[in-house]
Write a protein that holds these residues in place. Structure first.
Motif, PDB file in Angstrom:
ATOM      1  N   ILE A  29    -115.128 114.456  44.491  1.00 22.68           N
ATOM      2  CA  ILE A  29    -114.067 114.567  43.489  1.00 22.68           C
ATOM      3  C   ILE A  29    -113.046 113.456  43.645  1.00 22.68           C
ATOM      4  N   ASN A  30    -112.350 113.201  42.548  1.00 22.29           N
ATOM      5  CA  ASN A  30    -111.221 112.282  42.530  1.00 22.29           C
ATOM      6  C   ASN A  30    -109.936 113.040  42.837  1.00 22.29           C
ATOM      7  N   ASN A  31    -109.823 114.217  42.238  1.00 25.69           N
ATOM      8  CA  ASN A  31    -108.708 115.097  42.552  1.00 25.69           C
ATOM      9  C   ASN A  31    -109.100 116.531  42.215  1.00 25.69           C
ATOM     10  N   LEU A  32    -108.280 117.464  42.643  1.00 25.12           N
ATOM     11  CA  LEU A  32    -108.488 118.875  42.357  1.00 25.12           C
ATOM     12  C   LEU A  32    -107.171 119.434  41.849  1.00 25.12           C
ATOM     13  N   GLN A  33    -107.249 120.298  40.874  1.00 20.71           N
ATOM     14  CA  GLN A  33    -106.041 120.818  40.246  1.00 20.71           C
ATOM     15  C   GLN A  33    -106.093 122.338  40.215  1.00 20.71           C
ATOM     16  N   TRP A  34    -104.930 122.942  40.216  1.00 19.73           N
ATOM     17  CA  TRP A  34    -104.815 124.391  40.062  1.00 19.73           C
ATOM     18  C   TRP A  34    -104.025 124.694  38.802  1.00 19.73           C
ATOM     19  N   TYR A  35    -104.492 125.731  38.112  1.00 21.33           N
ATOM     20  CA  TYR A  35    -103.872 126.174  36.874  1.00 21.33           C
ATOM     21  C   TYR A  35    -103.626 127.673  36.941  1.00 21.33           C
ATOM     22  N   ARG A  36    -102.696 128.102  36.124  1.00 24.16           N
ATOM     23  CA  ARG A  36    -102.370 129.516  36.006  1.00 24.16           C
ATOM     24  C   ARG A  36    -102.521 129.914  34.548  1.00 24.16           C
ATOM     25  N   GLN A  37    -103.002 131.139  34.317  1.00 23.17           N
ATOM     26  CA  GLN A  37    -103.139 131.644  32.955  1.00 23.17           C
ATOM     27  C   GLN A  37    -102.614 133.060  32.894  1.00 23.17           C
ATOM     28  N   ASN A  38    -101.589 133.260  32.098  1.00 23.82           N
ATOM     29  CA  ASN A  38    -101.135 134.614  31.806  1.00 23.82           C
ATOM     30  C   ASN A  38    -102.074 135.204  30.762  1.00 23.82           C
ATOM     31  N   SER A  39    -102.166 136.510  30.764  1.00 24.56           N
ATOM     32  CA  SER A  39    -103.133 137.208  29.933  1.00 24.56           C
ATOM     33  C   SER A  39    -103.053 136.772  28.471  1.00 24.56           C
ATOM     34  N   GLY A  40    -104.170 136.322  27.922  1.00 24.62           N
ATOM     35  CA  GLY A  40    -104.241 135.988  26.511  1.00 24.62           C
ATOM     36  C   GLY A  40    -103.564 134.684  26.119  1.00 24.62           C
ATOM     37  N   ARG A  41    -103.194 133.882  27.107  1.00 28.13           N
ATOM     38  CA  ARG A  41    -102.490 132.633  26.805  1.00 28.13           C
ATOM     39  C   ARG A  41    -103.293 131.435  27.298  1.00 28.13           C
ATOM     40  N   GLY A  42    -102.759 130.242  27.021  1.00 30.77           N
ATOM     41  CA  GLY A  42    -103.385 129.030  27.536  1.00 30.77           C
ATOM     42  C   GLY A  42    -103.099 128.848  29.017  1.00 30.77           C
ATOM     43  N   GLU A  53    -105.498 113.270  49.926  1.00 32.68           N
ATOM     44  CA  GLU A  53    -104.408 114.114  50.417  1.00 32.68           C
ATOM     45  C   GLU A  53    -104.978 115.366  51.046  1.00 32.68           C
ATOM     46  N   ARG A  54    -104.275 115.912  52.006  1.00 29.08           N
ATOM     47  CA  ARG A  54    -104.748 117.119  52.687  1.00 29.08           C
ATOM     48  C   ARG A  54    -103.900 118.342  52.345  1.00 29.08           C
ATOM     49  N   GLU A  55    -102.648 118.095  51.992  1.00 31.48           N
ATOM     50  CA  GLU A  55    -101.764 119.224  51.710  1.00 31.48           C
ATOM     51  C   GLU A  55    -100.691 118.767  50.730  1.00 31.48           C
ATOM     52  N   LYS A  56    -100.283 119.710  49.880  1.00 34.21           N
ATOM     53  CA  LYS A  56     -99.240 119.400  48.917  1.00 34.21           C
ATOM     54  C   LYS A  56     -98.430 120.660  48.650  1.00 34.21           C
ATOM     55  N   HIS A  57     -97.125 120.484  48.444  1.00 32.42           N
ATOM     56  CA  HIS A  57     -96.230 121.617  48.211  1.00 32.42           C
ATOM     57  C   HIS A  57     -95.529 121.441  46.874  1.00 32.42           C
ATOM     58  N   ARG A  60     -92.860 127.405  45.758  1.00 32.48           N
ATOM     59  CA  ARG A  60     -93.521 128.425  46.573  1.00 32.48           C
ATOM     60  C   ARG A  60     -95.036 128.215  46.665  1.00 32.48           C
ATOM     61  N   LEU A  61     -95.528 127.123  46.117  1.00 33.61           N
ATOM     62  CA  LEU A  61     -96.957 126.839  46.140  1.00 33.61           C
ATOM     63  C   LEU A  61     -97.291 125.841  47.240  1.00 33.61           C
ATOM     64  N   ARG A  62     -98.397 126.133  47.914  1.00 34.42           N
ATOM     65  CA  ARG A  62     -98.908 125.190  48.906  1.00 34.42           C
ATOM     66  C   ARG A  62    -100.407 125.065  48.675  1.00 34.42           C
ATOM     67  N   VAL A  63    -100.866 123.845  48.492  1.00 37.85           N
ATOM     68  CA  VAL A  63    -102.288 123.599  48.267  1.00 37.85           C
ATOM     69  C   VAL A  63    -102.824 122.757  49.415  1.00 37.85           C
ATOM     70  N   THR A  64    -103.990 123.126  49.891  1.00 36.47           N
ATOM     71  CA  THR A  64    -104.679 122.314  50.885  1.00 36.47           C
ATOM     72  C   THR A  64    -106.020 121.877  50.318  1.00 36.47           C
ATOM     73  N   LEU A  65    -106.516 120.776  50.822  1.00 35.84           N
ATOM     74  CA  LEU A  65    -107.798 120.246  50.397  1.00 35.84           C
ATOM     75  C   LEU A  65    -108.556 119.756  51.622  1.00 35.84           C
ATOM     76  N   ASP A  66    -109.779 120.227  51.760  1.00 33.87           N
ATOM     77  CA  ASP A  66    -110.665 119.782  52.834  1.00 33.87           C
ATOM     78  C   ASP A  66    -111.915 119.200  52.180  1.00 33.87           C
ATOM     79  N   THR A  67    -111.956 117.884  52.062  1.00 34.58           N
ATOM     80  CA  THR A  67    -113.076 117.262  51.353  1.00 34.58           C
ATOM     81  C   THR A  67    -114.370 117.345  52.168  1.00 34.58           C
TER      82      THR A  67
END
Lengths: 113, 111
Positions: A29-42, A53-57, A60-67
């Motif tokens: 991958i080139n990058n990885l993304q996280w998304y949120r969806q509320n019920s019935g919405r985009g 990158e290995r970690e990003k804040h 209150r969100l913390r994302v880690t990536l282990d390629t």
């Protein structure tokens, strides 16, 4: 086949607890993304982490990536009832995929007040 | 605030009708996408476009076509609607190298 696969499929926690969701993928991958969806919405873009990158804040969100393991995790700390939603990871394989994103099936998070 | 606007939140159409789903973005993005979302199947890419008058098939293009006559507008067309096209349709646009901005979705029911 699904590029991103989230685990668990559903998660129920109490307000104030931390929530951890995992994502595994199959190709480079080139990058990885996280998304949120509320019920019935985009979907709403939360955070992007690049392959070098290995970690990003973000708040209150913390994302880690282990390629090496082709996996990522999303941690939401001090959860709130308003965090109740579905969360999706999406992978960007860069030029090889025409810069399109491939989404997993999501984790349904329920935060109980 | 940047926006992707889908023309309808809910649509009910009859089998065999030609259906147009409209999507407009105000971010001057070159890349636009149409997905459908179904329980247990996640988001599946139908078509995408890199530029005006350009289109590329996604994973499930059968039964659909698209039109991009202007940069800001990307239309999804169901040539002859069928009940198995009942779904949530999501439009998105993307600037490089960032994430997608999604519209609110159109829930289409074909009866």
């Amino acid at each position: 086949s699904q590029q991103g696969e989230e685990d668990p499929q559903a998660l129920s926690i109490q307000e104030g607890e931390n929530a951890t969701m995992n994502c595994s993928y199959k190709t480079s991958i080139n990058n990885l993304q996280w998304y949120r969806q509320n019920s019935g919405r985009g979907l709403v873009h939360l955070i992007l982490i690049r392959s070098n990158e290995r970690e990003k804040h973000s708040g209150r969100l913390r994302v880690t990536l282990d390629t090496s393991k082709k996996s990522s995790s999303l941690l939401i700390t001090a959860s709130r009832a308003a965090d109740t939603a579905s969360y999706f990871c999406a992978t960007d394989a860069g030029r090889a995929s025409g810069s399109r994103l491939t989404f997993g099936e999501g984790t349904q998070l329920t935060v109980n007040p | 605030d940047v926006k992707v606007t889908q023309s309808s939140r809910y649509l009910v159409k009859r089998t065999g009708e030609k259906v147009f789903l409209e999507c407009v973005q105000d971010m001057d993005h070159e890349n636009m996408f149409w997905y459908r979302q179904d329980p247990g199947l996640g988001l599946r890419l139908i078509y995408f476009s890199y530029d005006v008058k350009m289109k590329e098939k996604g994973d499930i293009p059968e039964g659909y076509s698209v039109s991009r006559e202007k940069k800001e507008r990307f239309s999804l067309i169901l040539e002859s609607a069928s009940t198995n096209q009942t779904s949530m349709y999501l439009c998105a646009s993307r600037g490089h190298p960032g994430g997608y901005t999604f519209g609110s979705g159109t829930r289409l029911t074909v009866v």
